[in-house]
Motif scaffolding. Structure first.
Motif, PDB file in Angstrom:
ATOM      1  N   UNK A 234      29.109  40.172  28.340  1.00  0.00           N
ATOM      2  CA  UNK A 234      28.976  41.623  28.465  1.00  0.00           C
ATOM      3  C   UNK A 234      29.936  42.233  27.445  1.00  0.00           C
ATOM      4  N   UNK A 235      29.392  42.905  26.445  1.00  0.00           N
ATOM      5  CA  UNK A 235      30.218  43.400  25.357  1.00  0.00           C
ATOM      6  C   UNK A 235      29.717  44.767  24.899  1.00  0.00           C
ATOM      7  N   UNK A 236      30.627  45.511  24.290  1.00  0.00           N
ATOM      8  CA  UNK A 236      30.261  46.841  23.812  1.00  0.00           C
ATOM      9  C   UNK A 236      30.851  47.092  22.428  1.00  0.00           C
ATOM     10  N   UNK A 258      21.642  43.888  29.838  1.00  0.00           N
ATOM     11  CA  UNK A 258      22.892  44.390  29.278  1.00  0.00           C
ATOM     12  C   UNK A 258      23.838  43.313  28.765  1.00  0.00           C
ATOM     13  N   UNK A 259      23.449  42.052  28.984  1.00  0.00           N
ATOM     14  CA  UNK A 259      24.270  40.960  28.488  1.00  0.00           C
ATOM     15  C   UNK A 259      23.695  40.416  27.174  1.00  0.00           C
ATOM     16  N   UNK A 260      24.579  39.933  26.323  1.00  0.00           N
ATOM     17  CA  UNK A 260      24.149  39.199  25.137  1.00  0.00           C
ATOM     18  C   UNK A 260      24.045  37.743  25.585  1.00  0.00           C
ATOM     19  N   UNK A 261      22.838  37.209  25.582  1.00  0.00           N
ATOM     20  CA  UNK A 261      22.648  35.875  26.145  1.00  0.00           C
ATOM     21  C   UNK A 261      22.202  34.877  25.076  1.00  0.00           C
ATOM     22  N   UNK A 282      34.387  45.286  22.422  1.00  0.00           N
ATOM     23  CA  UNK A 282      35.041  45.171  23.728  1.00  0.00           C
ATOM     24  C   UNK A 282      34.319  44.116  24.564  1.00  0.00           C
ATOM     25  N   UNK A 283      35.060  43.083  24.990  1.00  0.00           N
ATOM     26  CA  UNK A 283      34.455  42.014  25.798  1.00  0.00           C
ATOM     27  C   UNK A 283      34.865  42.217  27.259  1.00  0.00           C
TER      28      UNK A 283
END
Ligand SMILES: Nc1ncnc2c1ncn2[C@@H]1O[C@H](COP(=O)(O)OP(=O)(O)OP(=O)(O)O)[C@@H](O)[C@H]1O
Ligand SMILES: [Mg+2]
Length: 307
Positions: A234-236, A258-261, A282-283
Protein backbone atom coordinates in the motif's frame (compact mmCIF):
# COMPACT_ATOMS: atom_id res chain seq x y z
CA UNK A 1 16.69 -22.79 25.28
CA UNK A 2 15.05 -25.78 23.68
CA UNK A 3 15.37 -29.18 25.23
CA UNK A 4 15.24 -32.43 23.30
CA UNK A 5 12.26 -34.61 24.14
CA UNK A 6 12.74 -37.36 21.61
CA UNK A 7 15.46 -38.41 19.25
CA UNK A 8 15.38 -40.89 16.38
CA UNK A 9 18.75 -42.28 15.38
CA UNK A 10 18.99 -44.16 12.10
CA UNK A 11 15.69 -45.83 12.90
CA UNK A 12 14.89 -48.74 10.58
CA UNK A 13 12.15 -51.29 10.21
CA UNK A 14 12.29 -54.35 8.06
CA UNK A 15 9.33 -56.67 7.65
CA UNK A 16 10.35 -59.84 5.85
CA UNK A 17 12.75 -58.67 3.20
CA UNK A 18 11.03 -55.32 2.80
CA UNK A 19 12.63 -52.25 4.35
CA UNK A 20 9.66 -50.13 5.41
CA UNK A 21 11.52 -47.49 7.40
CA UNK A 22 14.89 -46.64 5.96
CA UNK A 23 16.91 -44.81 8.58
CA UNK A 24 15.09 -41.88 10.20
CA UNK A 25 17.16 -39.27 12.01
CA UNK A 26 15.53 -36.34 13.75
CA UNK A 27 14.83 -34.68 17.08
CA UNK A 28 11.70 -33.23 18.62
CA UNK A 29 11.94 -30.48 21.23
CA UNK A 30 9.88 -29.95 24.36
CA UNK A 31 7.01 -27.56 23.78
CA UNK A 32 7.15 -28.22 20.06
CA UNK A 33 4.20 -29.41 17.98
CA UNK A 34 5.67 -31.56 15.24
CA UNK A 35 3.61 -32.62 12.25
CA UNK A 36 4.59 -35.97 10.80
CA UNK A 37 3.11 -35.97 7.34
CA UNK A 38 3.23 -38.09 4.25
CA UNK A 39 1.05 -39.97 1.81
CA UNK A 40 -0.74 -43.23 2.63
CA UNK A 41 1.68 -46.05 3.22
CA UNK A 42 4.66 -43.71 3.75
CA UNK A 43 5.49 -45.26 7.13
CA UNK A 44 3.99 -42.87 9.70
CA UNK A 45 2.12 -45.46 11.75
CA UNK A 46 5.02 -47.91 11.56
CA UNK A 47 7.38 -45.24 12.91
CA UNK A 48 4.97 -44.31 15.68
CA UNK A 49 4.48 -47.95 16.63
CA UNK A 50 8.24 -48.25 17.07
CA UNK A 51 8.35 -45.00 19.09
CA UNK A 52 5.87 -46.35 21.62
CA UNK A 53 7.12 -49.94 21.71
CA UNK A 54 4.13 -51.50 19.93
CA UNK A 55 6.51 -52.84 17.32
CA UNK A 56 10.14 -53.97 17.54
CA UNK A 57 12.94 -51.77 16.20
CA UNK A 58 14.96 -53.50 13.49
CA UNK A 59 17.92 -51.15 13.68
CA UNK A 60 18.77 -47.78 15.22
CA UNK A 61 17.30 -46.11 18.29
CA UNK A 62 14.43 -44.11 19.68
CA UNK A 63 15.61 -42.07 22.67
CA UNK A 64 13.01 -40.45 24.90
CA UNK A 65 14.18 -37.97 27.52
CA UNK A 66 17.58 -39.61 27.38
CA UNK A 67 16.23 -43.16 27.74
CA UNK A 68 16.42 -45.72 24.96
CA UNK A 69 13.15 -47.41 24.07
CA UNK A 70 15.16 -50.51 23.17
CA UNK A 71 17.32 -50.92 26.26
CA UNK A 72 15.33 -49.00 28.85
CA UNK A 73 11.76 -49.44 27.71
CA UNK A 74 9.99 -48.92 31.02
CA UNK A 75 11.65 -45.61 31.83
CA UNK A 76 11.37 -44.34 28.29
CA UNK A 77 7.71 -45.18 27.92
CA UNK A 78 6.75 -43.48 31.19
CA UNK A 79 7.38 -40.23 29.39
CA UNK A 80 5.00 -41.01 26.55
CA UNK A 81 1.28 -40.65 26.11
CA UNK A 82 -0.06 -41.91 22.82
CA UNK A 83 -3.11 -42.62 20.77
CA UNK A 84 -2.30 -45.10 18.06
CA UNK A 85 -5.33 -46.41 16.24
CA UNK A 86 -8.59 -45.91 18.13
CA UNK A 87 -8.33 -45.41 21.87
CA UNK A 88 -9.86 -48.25 23.85
CA UNK A 89 -12.82 -47.06 25.88
CA UNK A 90 -15.59 -48.85 27.70
CA UNK A 91 -18.88 -47.65 26.22
CA UNK A 92 -20.99 -48.69 29.20
CA UNK A 93 -18.94 -46.50 31.57
CA UNK A 94 -18.94 -42.71 31.75
CA UNK A 95 -15.94 -40.68 30.62
CA UNK A 96 -14.97 -40.16 34.24
CA UNK A 97 -15.28 -43.88 35.03
CA UNK A 98 -13.08 -44.67 32.06
CA UNK A 99 -10.43 -42.19 33.22
CA UNK A 100 -10.55 -43.56 36.78
CA UNK A 101 -10.19 -47.05 35.41
CA UNK A 102 -7.04 -46.09 33.50
CA UNK A 103 -5.75 -44.09 36.46
CA UNK A 104 -5.91 -47.21 38.63
CA UNK A 105 -3.54 -49.01 36.28
CA UNK A 106 -0.85 -46.35 36.67
CA UNK A 107 0.51 -45.44 40.08
CA UNK A 108 0.50 -41.85 41.27
CA UNK A 109 -2.46 -40.39 39.41
CA UNK A 110 -4.52 -38.21 41.72
CA UNK A 111 -8.15 -37.15 41.52
CA UNK A 112 -6.86 -33.59 40.97
CA UNK A 113 -4.90 -34.72 37.94
CA UNK A 114 -8.00 -36.38 36.48
CA UNK A 115 -9.96 -33.14 36.88
CA UNK A 116 -7.06 -31.22 35.39
CA UNK A 117 -6.93 -33.27 32.17
CA UNK A 118 -10.71 -33.13 31.86
CA UNK A 119 -10.42 -29.33 31.95
CA UNK A 120 -7.51 -29.33 29.55
CA UNK A 121 -9.56 -31.02 26.84
CA UNK A 122 -12.76 -29.14 27.73
CA UNK A 123 -14.80 -32.22 28.69
CA UNK A 124 -16.31 -30.93 31.96
CA UNK A 125 -19.86 -31.03 30.64
CA UNK A 126 -19.76 -34.50 29.14
CA UNK A 127 -17.59 -36.36 31.59
CA UNK A 128 -20.55 -37.93 33.41
CA UNK A 129 -22.13 -39.20 30.21
CA UNK A 130 -21.63 -42.80 29.09
CA UNK A 131 -18.93 -43.09 26.43
CA UNK A 132 -21.30 -45.12 24.26
CA UNK A 133 -23.22 -41.89 23.70
CA UNK A 134 -20.18 -39.83 22.80
CA UNK A 135 -19.66 -38.41 19.35
CA UNK A 136 -16.40 -39.27 17.61
CA UNK A 137 -14.91 -35.91 18.59
CA UNK A 138 -15.77 -36.39 22.24
CA UNK A 139 -14.24 -39.83 22.18
CA UNK A 140 -11.05 -38.41 20.64
CA UNK A 141 -10.87 -35.77 23.33
CA UNK A 142 -11.36 -38.35 26.06
CA UNK A 143 -8.58 -40.36 24.41
CA UNK A 144 -6.26 -37.37 24.62
CA UNK A 145 -7.25 -36.81 28.26
CA UNK A 146 -6.44 -40.44 29.02
CA UNK A 147 -3.09 -40.23 27.24
CA UNK A 148 -2.21 -37.19 29.35
CA UNK A 149 -3.11 -38.60 32.76
CA UNK A 150 0.41 -39.60 33.77
CA UNK A 151 1.91 -36.23 32.74
CA UNK A 152 3.92 -37.46 29.79
CA UNK A 153 6.53 -35.14 28.35
CA UNK A 154 5.67 -36.41 24.87
CA UNK A 155 2.24 -36.87 23.37
CA UNK A 156 1.99 -38.90 20.18
CA UNK A 157 -1.20 -38.86 18.15
CA UNK A 158 -1.65 -40.90 15.01
CA UNK A 159 -4.24 -39.12 12.85
CA UNK A 160 -6.02 -37.48 15.80
CA UNK A 161 -8.51 -35.55 13.73
CA UNK A 162 -9.59 -38.43 11.52
CA UNK A 163 -13.31 -38.20 11.06
CA UNK A 164 -13.75 -34.97 13.01
CA UNK A 165 -15.86 -32.07 11.79
CA UNK A 166 -14.25 -28.63 11.39
CA UNK A 167 -15.35 -27.54 14.85
CA UNK A 168 -13.91 -30.71 16.37
CA UNK A 169 -10.63 -30.16 14.55
CA UNK A 170 -10.53 -26.61 15.84
CA UNK A 171 -11.05 -27.75 19.42
CA UNK A 172 -8.33 -30.37 19.23
CA UNK A 173 -6.01 -27.82 17.67
CA UNK A 174 -6.64 -25.44 20.53
CA UNK A 175 -5.95 -28.08 23.18
CA UNK A 176 -2.80 -29.22 21.49
CA UNK A 177 -1.42 -25.68 21.22
CA UNK A 178 -2.26 -25.15 24.87
CA UNK A 179 -0.55 -28.36 25.94
CA UNK A 180 2.63 -27.41 24.18
CA UNK A 181 2.73 -23.90 25.54
CA UNK A 182 1.36 -24.50 29.06
CA UNK A 183 2.68 -27.95 29.89
CA UNK A 184 5.77 -27.81 27.67
CA UNK A 185 4.75 -31.14 26.15
CA UNK A 186 6.31 -32.21 22.86
CA UNK A 187 3.48 -33.22 20.55
CA UNK A 188 3.87 -35.44 17.51
CA UNK A 189 0.87 -35.58 15.20
CA UNK A 190 0.68 -37.69 12.11
CA UNK A 191 -1.66 -36.69 9.36
CA UNK A 192 -2.13 -36.30 5.70
CA UNK A 193 -4.46 -33.35 6.16
CA UNK A 194 -2.06 -30.59 5.29
CA UNK A 195 -4.15 -27.52 6.00
CA UNK A 196 -4.82 -28.67 9.53
CA UNK A 197 -1.15 -29.40 10.13
CA UNK A 198 -0.25 -25.95 8.96
CA UNK A 199 -2.45 -24.38 11.63
CA UNK A 200 -1.45 -26.67 14.46
CA UNK A 201 2.27 -27.32 14.10
CA UNK A 202 5.50 -25.44 14.61
CA UNK A 203 7.37 -27.72 12.28
CA UNK A 204 6.61 -30.52 9.89
CA UNK A 205 8.66 -33.46 8.75
CA UNK A 206 7.68 -35.12 5.51
CA UNK A 207 8.05 -38.86 5.07
CA UNK A 208 7.80 -40.73 1.81
CA UNK A 209 8.59 -44.39 1.16
CA UNK A 210 10.08 -44.73 4.63
CA UNK A 211 12.47 -41.80 4.28
CA UNK A 212 12.35 -38.24 5.56
CA UNK A 213 12.44 -36.05 2.52
CA UNK A 214 12.25 -32.67 4.19
CA UNK A 215 11.56 -30.52 7.22
CA UNK A 216 9.81 -27.19 7.22
CA UNK A 217 9.14 -24.58 9.86
CA UNK A 218 5.53 -23.64 9.54
CA UNK A 219 5.30 -20.22 11.11
CA UNK A 220 8.64 -18.60 10.57
CA UNK A 221 9.71 -18.01 7.06
CA UNK A 222 13.27 -19.08 6.52
CA UNK A 223 15.64 -16.30 5.55
CA UNK A 224 17.01 -18.37 2.70
CA UNK A 225 13.58 -19.19 1.38
CA UNK A 226 13.55 -17.49 -1.99
CA UNK A 227 10.37 -19.04 -3.34
CA UNK A 228 8.01 -16.76 -5.18
CA UNK A 229 5.40 -15.01 -3.03
CA UNK A 230 2.45 -12.72 -3.57
CA UNK A 231 3.46 -9.28 -2.39
CA UNK A 232 1.11 -6.35 -1.93
CA UNK A 233 2.24 -2.83 -1.06
CA UNK A 234 0.00 0.00 0.00
CA UNK A 235 1.82 3.09 -1.22
CA UNK A 236 1.12 6.66 -2.23
CA UNK A 237 1.16 7.71 -4.98
CA UNK A 238 0.57 4.18 -6.20
CA UNK A 239 1.16 4.94 -9.89
CA UNK A 240 4.61 6.29 -9.05
CA UNK A 241 5.31 3.13 -7.02
CA UNK A 242 4.28 1.00 -10.00
CA UNK A 243 6.57 2.95 -12.35
CA UNK A 244 9.55 2.68 -10.01
CA UNK A 245 9.07 -1.07 -9.62
CA UNK A 246 9.04 -1.48 -13.39
CA UNK A 247 12.00 0.86 -14.04
CA UNK A 248 14.32 -0.11 -11.23
CA UNK A 249 13.44 -3.73 -10.63
CA UNK A 250 11.84 -4.86 -13.86
CA UNK A 251 8.68 -5.91 -12.04
CA UNK A 252 5.27 -5.74 -13.68
CA UNK A 253 2.60 -4.92 -11.16
CA UNK A 254 -1.16 -5.05 -10.97
CA UNK A 255 -3.34 -2.70 -8.99
CA UNK A 256 -5.54 -4.64 -6.57
CA UNK A 257 -7.88 -2.86 -4.19
CA UNK A 258 -5.53 0.07 -3.84
CA UNK A 259 -2.51 -2.16 -3.41
CA UNK A 260 0.40 -2.52 -5.81
CA UNK A 261 0.51 -6.28 -6.23
CA UNK A 262 3.15 -8.48 -7.80
CA UNK A 263 5.02 -11.75 -7.44
CA UNK A 264 8.59 -11.78 -6.21
CA UNK A 265 10.91 -13.49 -3.80
CA UNK A 266 10.55 -12.36 -0.20
CA UNK A 267 14.29 -11.61 -0.07
CA UNK A 268 13.64 -8.87 -2.61
CA UNK A 269 11.24 -6.92 -0.41
CA UNK A 270 13.75 -4.75 1.51
CA UNK A 271 15.33 -3.49 -1.73
CA UNK A 272 11.94 -2.64 -3.17
CA UNK A 273 10.89 -0.74 -0.07
CA UNK A 274 14.21 1.15 -0.03
CA UNK A 275 13.69 2.22 -3.64
CA UNK A 276 10.19 3.50 -2.88
CA UNK A 277 11.17 5.33 0.28
CA UNK A 278 14.21 6.93 -1.38
CA UNK A 279 11.93 8.29 -4.09
CA UNK A 280 9.60 9.73 -1.49
CA UNK A 281 6.78 7.31 -2.07
CA UNK A 282 4.86 6.84 1.17
CA UNK A 283 4.77 3.15 2.15
CA UNK A 284 1.91 2.32 4.51
CA UNK A 285 1.86 -1.45 4.43
CA UNK A 286 3.68 -4.41 2.91
CA UNK A 287 2.07 -7.83 2.84
CA UNK A 288 3.95 -10.98 1.91
CA UNK A 289 1.91 -14.16 1.48
CA UNK A 290 3.03 -17.22 3.36
CA UNK A 291 4.23 -20.12 1.29
CA UNK A 292 1.67 -22.72 2.26
CA UNK A 293 2.71 -26.06 3.67
CA UNK A 294 0.64 -27.64 0.96
CA UNK A 295 2.79 -26.02 -1.73
CA UNK A 296 5.95 -27.07 0.06
CA UNK A 297 4.63 -30.58 0.47
CA UNK A 298 3.92 -30.99 -3.21
CA UNK A 299 7.26 -29.38 -4.07
CA UNK A 300 8.96 -31.97 -1.93
CA UNK A 301 7.10 -35.12 -2.77
CA UNK A 302 7.00 -34.10 -6.38
CA UNK A 303 3.55 -35.44 -7.06
CA UNK A 304 -0.01 -34.32 -6.78
CA UNK A 305 -1.65 -37.37 -5.33
CA UNK A 306 -1.86 -37.88 -1.64
CA UNK A 307 -4.17 -39.92 0.50
N1 LIG B 1 2.79 -55.93 9.22
C1 LIG B 1 3.17 -55.50 8.01
N2 LIG B 1 3.66 -56.35 7.09
C2 LIG B 1 4.05 -55.94 5.88
N3 LIG B 1 4.01 -54.67 5.47
C3 LIG B 1 3.54 -53.77 6.36
C4 LIG B 1 3.09 -54.12 7.65
N4 LIG B 1 2.69 -53.02 8.29
C5 LIG B 1 2.85 -51.99 7.42
N5 LIG B 1 3.37 -52.44 6.25
C6 LIG B 1 3.71 -51.62 5.07
O1 LIG B 1 4.51 -50.55 5.51
C7 LIG B 1 4.27 -49.38 4.78
C8 LIG B 1 4.01 -48.23 5.71
O2 LIG B 1 2.77 -48.40 6.35
P1 LIG B 1 2.23 -47.41 7.46
O3 LIG B 1 0.97 -47.96 7.99
O4 LIG B 1 3.32 -47.12 8.42
O5 LIG B 1 1.94 -46.10 6.59
P2 LIG B 1 1.25 -44.73 7.01
O6 LIG B 1 2.19 -43.65 6.63
O7 LIG B 1 0.81 -44.78 8.43
O8 LIG B 1 -0.01 -44.65 6.04
P3 LIG B 1 -1.51 -44.07 6.27
O9 LIG B 1 -1.45 -42.62 5.94
O10 LIG B 1 -2.29 -44.82 5.26
O11 LIG B 1 -1.92 -44.37 7.67
C9 LIG B 1 3.10 -49.72 3.84
O12 LIG B 1 3.64 -49.97 2.57
C10 LIG B 1 2.50 -50.95 4.45
O13 LIG B 1 1.94 -51.75 3.45
MG1 LIG C 1 -1.07 -44.64 9.38
Amino acid sequence: MSETAMELKQLKKKIGSKEIIKGLDFEIQKGEVFGFIGPNGAGKTTTIRMMVGLMGITEGEVVIQGQSVKSNFKKAIQEVGAIVENPEMYPFMTGMQNLKHFARMTPGITRERIDEVVGLVGMENAIKTKVGRYSLGMRQRLGIAQALLHKPSILILDEPTNGLDPAGIRHIRKYIRRLASEENVAVIISSHLLTEIELMCDRIGIIKNGEMIGFESVNEQDADDDGSRQIAIEAEPSDKAAELLKERHGIDVEMKEGFVAFEASKTFVPQIVTTLVNEEVLVYRVEVSKASVEDKFFDMIGENVIG
